[in-house]
Design a protein around this motif. Structure first.
Motif: not given
Ligand code: ZN
Length: 145
Positions: A16-17, A20, A74, A79, A122, A128
């Motif tokens: 996930h990071e 980004h 973010y 996201e 987050h 989500r």
């Protein structure tokens, strides 16, 4: 990283990071070179899937990320984008993408009591989790054969 009890869950956070970074979400917060270096080294370790080294690297990247402001909030759109890209990275690296649902569900539950630091930037909710579930069939096309 107490929410990352095993490699699949570490892969959820790290991919996930990386997403980004790759999607240039952190453009204004850290240099592009730094973002791509972090992304490249983590992705490499994910791809090689060496358990103890992966964990060590994940921890150091997590610390570096915090230092350079990667773990900052973010937009919701970013996201969702990072969630989907991250799932694709996980699938390509041979991780179980179904665990992402479990991870974000845990994060969602934890927000009701004492949220970890990652949680504060987050927030996870049913929307989500639903979006991730919806993306799974498409992302599974990227699964390592
Ligand atoms: Zn994020």
């Amino acid at each position: 990283m107490s929410y990352c009890s095993d490699e699949d869950l570490i892969a959820v956070v790290m991919s996930h990071e990386i997403a980004h970074a790759v999607a240039k979400h952190s453009n204004e917060r850290m240099s592009q070179q730094m973002a791509s270096q972090i992304g490249a080294s983590v992705l490499e370790s994910l791809l090689f899937n060496q358990s103890s080294e992966t964990k060590l690297l994940a921890q150091s990247v997590y610390g570096l990320g915090a230092q350079y402001g990667v773990m900052l909030p973010y937009s919701r759109k970013q996201e969702y984008e990072a969630d989907k890209l991250g799932l694709i990275f996980m699938a390509m690296a041979g991780y179980n993408i179904d665990r992402a649902v479990e991870f974000w569900s845990k994060m969602s539950d934890s927000s009701k009591s004492a949220p970890p630091a990652f949680m504060s930037t987050h927030p996870s909710d049913q929307n989500r989790i639903d979006a991730i579930k919806k993306a799974l069939p498409e992302v599974s096309k990227y699964k390592k054969k």
